[in-house]
Write an enzyme that holds these catalytic residues in place. Structure first.
Site, PDB file in Angstrom:
ATOM      1  N   SER A 159      40.495  40.773   5.716  1.00 31.66           N
ATOM      2  CA  SER A 159      39.100  40.538   5.362  1.00 31.66           C
ATOM      3  C   SER A 159      38.181  40.756   6.569  1.00 31.66           C
ATOM      4  O   SER A 159      38.178  41.820   7.164  1.00 31.66           O
ATOM      5  CB  SER A 159      38.948  39.139   4.773  1.00 31.66           C
ATOM      6  N   HIS A 160      37.421  39.722   6.952  1.00 31.16           N
ATOM      7  CA  HIS A 160      36.429  39.838   8.031  1.00 31.16           C
ATOM      8  C   HIS A 160      36.937  39.242   9.340  1.00 31.16           C
ATOM      9  O   HIS A 160      36.167  39.093  10.284  1.00 31.16           O
ATOM     10  CB  HIS A 160      35.152  39.106   7.622  1.00 31.16           C
ATOM     11  N   ARG A 173      46.984  33.907   5.142  1.00 30.58           N
ATOM     12  CA  ARG A 173      46.383  34.543   6.318  1.00 30.58           C
ATOM     13  C   ARG A 173      47.064  34.047   7.586  1.00 30.58           C
ATOM     14  O   ARG A 173      47.386  32.866   7.712  1.00 30.58           O
ATOM     15  CB  ARG A 173      44.896  34.223   6.379  1.00 30.58           C
ATOM     16  N   ASP A 207      32.050  44.051   4.551  1.00 31.21           N
ATOM     17  CA  ASP A 207      33.027  43.404   5.430  1.00 31.21           C
ATOM     18  C   ASP A 207      34.287  44.263   5.485  1.00 31.21           C
ATOM     19  O   ASP A 207      34.339  45.357   4.910  1.00 31.21           O
ATOM     20  CB  ASP A 207      33.299  41.956   4.996  1.00 31.21           C
ATOM     21  N   ASP A 216      37.268  44.381   4.182  1.00 32.84           N
ATOM     22  CA  ASP A 216      37.960  44.880   2.991  1.00 32.84           C
ATOM     23  C   ASP A 216      36.981  45.164   1.850  1.00 32.84           C
ATOM     24  O   ASP A 216      37.388  45.404   0.718  1.00 32.84           O
ATOM     25  CB  ASP A 216      39.061  43.923   2.535  1.00 32.84           C
ATOM     26  N   HIS A 265      30.133  37.511  -1.457  1.00 28.43           N
ATOM     27  CA  HIS A 265      30.987  37.824  -2.608  1.00 28.43           C
ATOM     28  C   HIS A 265      30.094  37.793  -3.851  1.00 28.43           C
ATOM     29  O   HIS A 265      29.492  36.762  -4.155  1.00 28.43           O
ATOM     30  CB  HIS A 265      32.079  36.762  -2.801  1.00 28.43           C
ATOM     31  N   ASP A 287      34.895  43.478   0.000  1.00 19.73           N
ATOM     32  CA  ASP A 287      34.636  42.650  -1.174  1.00 19.73           C
ATOM     33  C   ASP A 287      33.419  41.742  -0.945  1.00 19.73           C
ATOM     34  O   ASP A 287      33.106  40.890  -1.775  1.00 19.73           O
ATOM     35  CB  ASP A 287      35.860  41.834  -1.591  1.00 19.73           C
ATOM     36  N   ARG A 288      32.730  41.939   0.192  1.00 21.53           N
ATOM     37  CA  ARG A 288      31.486  41.215   0.468  1.00 21.53           C
ATOM     38  C   ARG A 288      30.470  42.200   1.030  1.00 21.53           C
ATOM     39  O   ARG A 288      30.856  43.135   1.737  1.00 21.53           O
ATOM     40  CB  ARG A 288      31.710  40.086   1.485  1.00 21.53           C
ATOM     41  N   LYS A 302      45.674  38.735  -0.611  1.00 24.84           N
ATOM     42  CA  LYS A 302      44.920  38.199  -1.740  1.00 24.84           C
ATOM     43  C   LYS A 302      45.631  38.662  -3.008  1.00 24.84           C
ATOM     44  O   LYS A 302      46.105  39.801  -3.068  1.00 24.84           O
ATOM     45  CB  LYS A 302      43.478  38.719  -1.726  1.00 24.84           C
TER      46      LYS A 302
END
Length: 336
Positions: A106-107, A18, A240, A242, A327, A244-245, A116
């Site tokens: 992500s967030h 990141r 979020d 992407d 997650h 995944d949460r 990832k």
């Protein structure tokens, strides 16, 4: 011409890669990440890798550079385009590919982005990520002539998501995409579900003009709380950046936290897996672990981090694991 490459020291992290676009993360970095990760895939006997990207403004350029890197080591690259991170994981498993790479911030704020990855059926993290840095510094990349194809897996993915739905009554649901990567998937998914569905901010916009895409922060759930009340909905689900949460709110607009979600899911999952181990991270409340134990099952407290949770799921043959951050991983009827 040397291919040796040095990354900014803050970029290679425990669970992902990141950085800040144009400052600590560039397309040259993306190309080197593709080469380094691809080298590890090839040397492990892999031949095919899936790649996808989220809705951030920088993601298409990073994806194109990473594809160059992956092909330069001799891999066949399956490009799935814009979508949520779980769709990338699904593609790698469904098509029985050797690895997967997702470009996503992500967030994080809009000027961040990252990567990832997975190899085989397992998450890629920790010392494996550091190994990319070592390969790059040494210029120790594999070489080969790779290839690529672009596929549209969205309908296949949505069909799989909807396949096991067995609700006992029609629900009124509000979904908040937060302008993140799940927008198109959500539009297709709700068409397959019974009940009434309201989508908030389902257009994918890397500027995130409505609210920050992190459902663990209560202020980011204000829009969905208001909409649930307005629509007299049964529940609200927020994603979020992407996807995944998740964050969730009940019919009264109360936030349902990650450990509460795991407790709810565990009752359903444990009915099919009596005696199974359910995993939650150290940030989860004691109430969750007590609730699982009350069901006569085995709660396991584990380290925070989605990669660590997924690895532990594999070790313990657990059907369900989750974090306070939202997650949630299912091996029950899914890929873990």
């Amino acid at each position: 011409m040397t291919l040796a490459h040095n990354f900014h020291p803050t970029v290679l992290r425990e669970y992902d890669i990141r950085g800040i676009i144009g400052k600590t993360l560039t397309t040259d970095d993306a190309r080197a990440i593709g080469r380094g990760f691809g080298t590890m895939v090839v040397r492990g006997g892999g031949k095919k890798v899936a790649i996808g990207y989220d809705g951030r403004l920088s993601s298409p350029d990073l994806e194109a550079a990473a594809v160059e890197g992956l092909k330069s080591v001799g891999l066949h690259v399956v490009r799935i385009g814009l979508g949520p991170t779980p769709m990338l994981y699904f593609t790698a498993r469904h098509l029985k590919l050797d690895a997967g790479m997702m470009i996503t911030g992500s967030h994080n704020p809009p000027d961040y982005n990252g990567f990832k990855m997975m190899i085989g059926k397992a998450p890629f993290f920790g010392s494996q990520i550091l190994e990319i840095g070592k390969i790059a510094v040494a210029g120790d990349f594999a070489t080969g002539e790779g290839s690529e194809e672009t596929i549209d897996i969205q309908d296949t993915y949505v069909d799989r998501l909807a396949a096991d739905y067995d609700g006992t009554r029609d629900l009124n649901v509000v979904w908040d995409n937060g302008n993140g990567a799940a927008g198109e998937i959500l539009r297709r998914l709700v068409k397959k579900l019974p009940g009434t569905h309201t989508l908030l901010f389902d257009d994918i916009d890397g500027n995130f003009p409505n609210h920050h895409p992190d459902p663990t922060i209560p202020e980011n759930l204000e829009d969905i709380i208001h909409k649930v009340a307005e629509e007299k909905a049964d529940l609200g689900i927020a994603f979020d950046g992407d996807a995944d949460r998740i964050g969730a709110v009940d019919e009264k607009g109360r936030i349902v936290w990650g450990d509460q979600l795991v407790a709810i899911y565990s009752k359903d999952v444990l009915a099919a897996h009596p005696g199974a181990t359910i995993i939650a991270d150290v940030k989860a409340s004691q109430t969750l672990f007590d609730e699982i134990a009350k069901l006569g099952r085995k709660p396991l407290m584990w380290k925070t981090g989605h990669s660590l949770l997924k690895a532990k799921m594999g070790e313990t043959n657990s059907p369900l694991a989750g974090e306070m951050s939202g997650h949630i991983c299912f091996a029950h009827k899914y890929y873990g």
